[in-house]
Design an enzyme around this catalytic site. Structure first.
Site, PDB file in Angstrom:
ATOM      1  N   TYR A  57       0.614   5.991  -9.653  1.00 24.78           N
ATOM      2  CA  TYR A  57       1.736   5.584  -8.803  1.00 24.78           C
ATOM      3  C   TYR A  57       3.070   5.831  -9.515  1.00 24.78           C
ATOM      4  O   TYR A  57       3.344   5.266 -10.574  1.00 24.78           O
ATOM      5  CB  TYR A  57       1.613   4.107  -8.391  1.00 24.78           C
ATOM      6  CG  TYR A  57       0.318   3.780  -7.662  1.00 24.78           C
ATOM      7  CD1 TYR A  57      -0.446   4.769  -7.044  1.00 24.78           C
ATOM      8  CD2 TYR A  57      -0.156   2.476  -7.590  1.00 24.78           C
ATOM      9  CE1 TYR A  57      -1.631   4.473  -6.381  1.00 24.78           C
ATOM     10  CE2 TYR A  57      -1.348   2.174  -6.928  1.00 24.78           C
ATOM     11  CZ  TYR A  57      -2.082   3.182  -6.338  1.00 24.78           C
ATOM     12  OH  TYR A  57      -3.256   2.887  -5.690  1.00 24.78           O
ATOM     13  N   HIS A 115     -10.167   5.908 -10.311  1.00 26.03           N
ATOM     14  CA  HIS A 115      -9.426   5.972  -9.034  1.00 26.03           C
ATOM     15  C   HIS A 115     -10.231   6.646  -7.914  1.00 26.03           C
ATOM     16  O   HIS A 115     -10.188   6.240  -6.780  1.00 26.03           O
ATOM     17  CB  HIS A 115      -8.094   6.695  -9.265  1.00 26.03           C
ATOM     18  CG  HIS A 115      -7.002   6.250  -8.345  1.00 26.03           C
ATOM     19  ND1 HIS A 115      -5.694   6.172  -8.715  1.00 26.03           N
ATOM     20  CD2 HIS A 115      -7.018   5.869  -7.061  1.00 26.03           C
ATOM     21  CE1 HIS A 115      -4.954   5.766  -7.698  1.00 26.03           C
ATOM     22  NE2 HIS A 115      -5.742   5.577  -6.680  1.00 26.03           N
TER      23      HIS A 115
HETATM   24  P1  NAP Z   1      -0.488  -1.249   3.157  1.00 24.36           P
HETATM   25  O1  NAP Z   1      -0.468  -2.374   2.208  1.00 24.36           O
HETATM   26  O2  NAP Z   1      -1.505  -1.218   4.232  1.00 24.36           O
HETATM   27  O3  NAP Z   1       0.926  -1.107   3.866  1.00 24.36           O
HETATM   28  C1  NAP Z   1       2.113  -1.003   3.132  1.00 24.36           C
HETATM   29  C2  NAP Z   1       3.249  -0.719   4.097  1.00 24.36           C
HETATM   30  O4  NAP Z   1       3.359  -1.804   5.019  1.00 24.36           O
HETATM   31  C3  NAP Z   1       4.566  -0.580   3.414  1.00 24.36           C
HETATM   32  O5  NAP Z   1       5.303   0.408   4.101  1.00 24.36           O
HETATM   33  C4  NAP Z   1       5.210  -1.945   3.594  1.00 24.36           C
HETATM   34  O6  NAP Z   1       6.603  -1.810   3.655  1.00 24.36           O
HETATM   35  C5  NAP Z   1       4.668  -2.375   4.926  1.00 24.36           C
HETATM   36  N1  NAP Z   1       4.515  -3.830   5.056  1.00 24.36           N
HETATM   37  C6  NAP Z   1       3.888  -4.675   4.216  1.00 24.36           C
HETATM   38  N2  NAP Z   1       3.911  -5.931   4.695  1.00 24.36           N
HETATM   39  C7  NAP Z   1       4.574  -5.877   5.875  1.00 24.36           C
HETATM   40  C8  NAP Z   1       4.915  -6.841   6.849  1.00 24.36           C
HETATM   41  N3  NAP Z   1       4.583  -8.119   6.718  1.00 24.36           N
HETATM   42  N4  NAP Z   1       5.610  -6.416   7.951  1.00 24.36           N
HETATM   43  C9  NAP Z   1       5.960  -5.127   8.108  1.00 24.36           C
HETATM   44  N5  NAP Z   1       5.646  -4.157   7.223  1.00 24.36           N
HETATM   45  C10 NAP Z   1       4.956  -4.542   6.105  1.00 24.36           C
HETATM   46  O7  NAP Z   1      -0.609   0.156   2.398  1.00 24.36           O
HETATM   47  P2  NAP Z   1      -0.814   0.656   0.922  1.00 24.36           P
HETATM   48  O8  NAP Z   1       0.393   0.382   0.107  1.00 24.36           O
HETATM   49  O9  NAP Z   1      -1.311   2.047   1.034  1.00 24.36           O
HETATM   50  O10 NAP Z   1      -2.059  -0.196   0.387  1.00 24.36           O
HETATM   51  C11 NAP Z   1      -1.937  -1.376  -0.369  1.00 24.36           C
HETATM   52  C12 NAP Z   1      -2.240  -1.131  -1.834  1.00 24.36           C
HETATM   53  O11 NAP Z   1      -3.569  -0.636  -2.011  1.00 24.36           O
HETATM   54  C13 NAP Z   1      -1.390  -0.022  -2.467  1.00 24.36           C
HETATM   55  O12 NAP Z   1      -0.056  -0.422  -2.669  1.00 24.36           O
HETATM   56  C14 NAP Z   1      -2.182   0.268  -3.702  1.00 24.36           C
HETATM   57  O13 NAP Z   1      -1.974  -0.722  -4.685  1.00 24.36           O
HETATM   58  C15 NAP Z   1      -3.602   0.221  -3.147  1.00 24.36           C
HETATM   59  N6  NAP Z   1      -4.115   1.554  -2.726  1.00 24.36           N
HETATM   60  C16 NAP Z   1      -5.199   2.058  -3.411  1.00 24.36           C
HETATM   61  C17 NAP Z   1      -5.707   3.306  -3.066  1.00 24.36           C
HETATM   62  C18 NAP Z   1      -6.877   3.849  -3.831  1.00 24.36           C
HETATM   63  O14 NAP Z   1      -7.204   5.034  -3.680  1.00 24.36           O
HETATM   64  N7  NAP Z   1      -7.539   3.051  -4.623  1.00 24.36           N
HETATM   65  C19 NAP Z   1      -5.149   4.056  -2.010  1.00 24.36           C
HETATM   66  C20 NAP Z   1      -4.078   3.495  -1.315  1.00 24.36           C
HETATM   67  C21 NAP Z   1      -3.581   2.236  -1.672  1.00 24.36           C
HETATM   68  P3  NAP Z   1       7.610  -2.673   2.719  1.00 24.36           P
HETATM   69  O15 NAP Z   1       7.201  -2.412   1.297  1.00 24.36           O
HETATM   70  O16 NAP Z   1       8.936  -2.140   3.064  1.00 24.36           O
HETATM   71  O17 NAP Z   1       7.413  -4.114   3.108  1.00 24.36           O
END
Ligand code: NAP
Length: 281
Positions: A57, A115
């Site tokens: 990241y 990962h």
């Molecule tokens: P997510 O958590 O499903 O969604 C994040 C998005 O939603 C951001 O744009 C955030 O914007 C928004 N958001 C969050 N809370 C909100 C709310 N209450 N109301 C409106 N919008 C909201 O997506 P993600 O970041 O892909 O997944 C979460 C975590 O999983 C990642 O950050 C990472 O640590 C991990 N991940 C792991 C892998 C892997 O391959 N292992 C892949 C993807 C993700 P704002 O920040 O502006 O609030």
């Protein structure tokens, strides 16, 4: 009244909250770093103590933000980071872990994940993980983006060691694991970390979630997270760079979805009726 977060017990016996904090896209711009660290601290204040990050990241930038956020409160945190598959050789894994520790400003990662699967033999990566564990640099190890056949292969390659978790894509719009991997993991006692629990924000404002939200006086994000919080052995890790949205996400733990809510969710997001290969982002 402050809601209690449901807990998940990891194979080593440690209990962690079922709602944590993601960090993907943090550390990408200097201007937003302080707000991102503040968001993580807002989550810690509420007991969302699982922080998920990765060397990938922002090329280490997200780990630096995490380092800023947890300064002075390391012991509250269950810290998760990940090694990239192309670094996951025996020596490469150790070097990657040491670089992550430096960026995180700590001497240990609680859970260190591969990962996704790459070209290095699993047995080599596991050997490196076990060495890091023996040296106290990681508390436990696991994997990410492993489907059930990959998990079976991993168990064979790692024996007698076992992974402490598998982090996979799981949210209402991506329910494929409910066909097999979810149940298999529960039976094996291997917790799942549900990444992109809001489908990277695409679930926000979905009409079915809004409708259910109106009944519970909740937002669509809260309903999407409440659905995951009902699952045994699943830790959801929503990411938000805004302290207010982190607080909003925390309140998902106050929602009790009814059988009628679940029926509406099944209608809008049908559960799988056959095997689908594990999706990944
Ligand atoms: P997510 O958590 O499903 O969604 C994040 C998005 O939603 C951001 O744009 C955030 O914007 C928004 N958001 C969050 N809370 C909100 C709310 N209450 N109301 C409106 N919008 C909201 O997506 P993600 O970041 O892909 O997944 C979460 C975590 O999983 C990642 O950050 C990472 O640590 C991990 N991940 C792991 C892998 C892997 O391959 N292992 C892949 C993807 C993700 P704002 O920040 O502006 O609030």
């Amino acid at each position: 009244m402050k809601a209690e977060l449901p807990a998940v017990t990891l194979p080593g016996g440690r209990q962690v909250p079922a709602l944590g904090l993601g960090t993907w896209h943090m550390g990408e711009g200097d201007a937003s770093r302080a707000e991102e660290a503040a968001s993580l601290r807002a989550g810690l204040d509420l007991g969302m103590t699982v922080i998920d990050t990765a060397e990938m990241y922002a090329d280490g930038g997200a780990e630096e933000v995490v380092g800023d956020a947890i300064g002075g409160r390391r012991d509250e945190v269950f810290l998760v980071s990940k090694v990239l598959p192309y670094n996951a050789s025996r020596a490469g894994t150790v070097a990657a872990c040491e670089a992550s520790l430096k960026r995180l400003g700590t001497d240990r990662i609680d859970l260190y994940l591969l990962h996704w699967r790459g070209r290095h033999p699993l047995a080599e990566t596991v050997e490196a993980f076990e060495g890091l564990k023996a040296a106290g640099k990681i508390g436990a190890w696991g994997v990410s983006n492993f489907d059930e056949p990959d998990m079976r292969e991993l168990l064979g390659a790692a024996e007698p060691a076992r992974p402490a978790a598998n982090q996979i894509l799981y949210n209402l719009a991506r329910r494929g694991i409910e066909y097999d991997l979810l149940r298999w993991s529960q039976v094996q006692g291997i917790p799942l970390m549900a990444y992109s629990p809001l489908d990277e924000g695409r679930l926000i404002g979905h009409p079915a979630l809004e409708e259910i939200g109106r009944i519970h006086n909740a937002t669509s994000a809260q309903v999407a997270l409440a659905f995951l919080l009902m699952r045994a052995n699943v830790i959801a890790i929503p990411k938000s760079g805004s302290p207010d949205r982190v607080r909003e996400n925390f309140k998902a733990s106050e929602i009790r979805l009814t059988s009628e809510d679940l029926r509406l969710l099944d209608e809008a997001f049908p559960p799988p009726t056959r095997k689908r290969p594990l999706e990944m982002i």
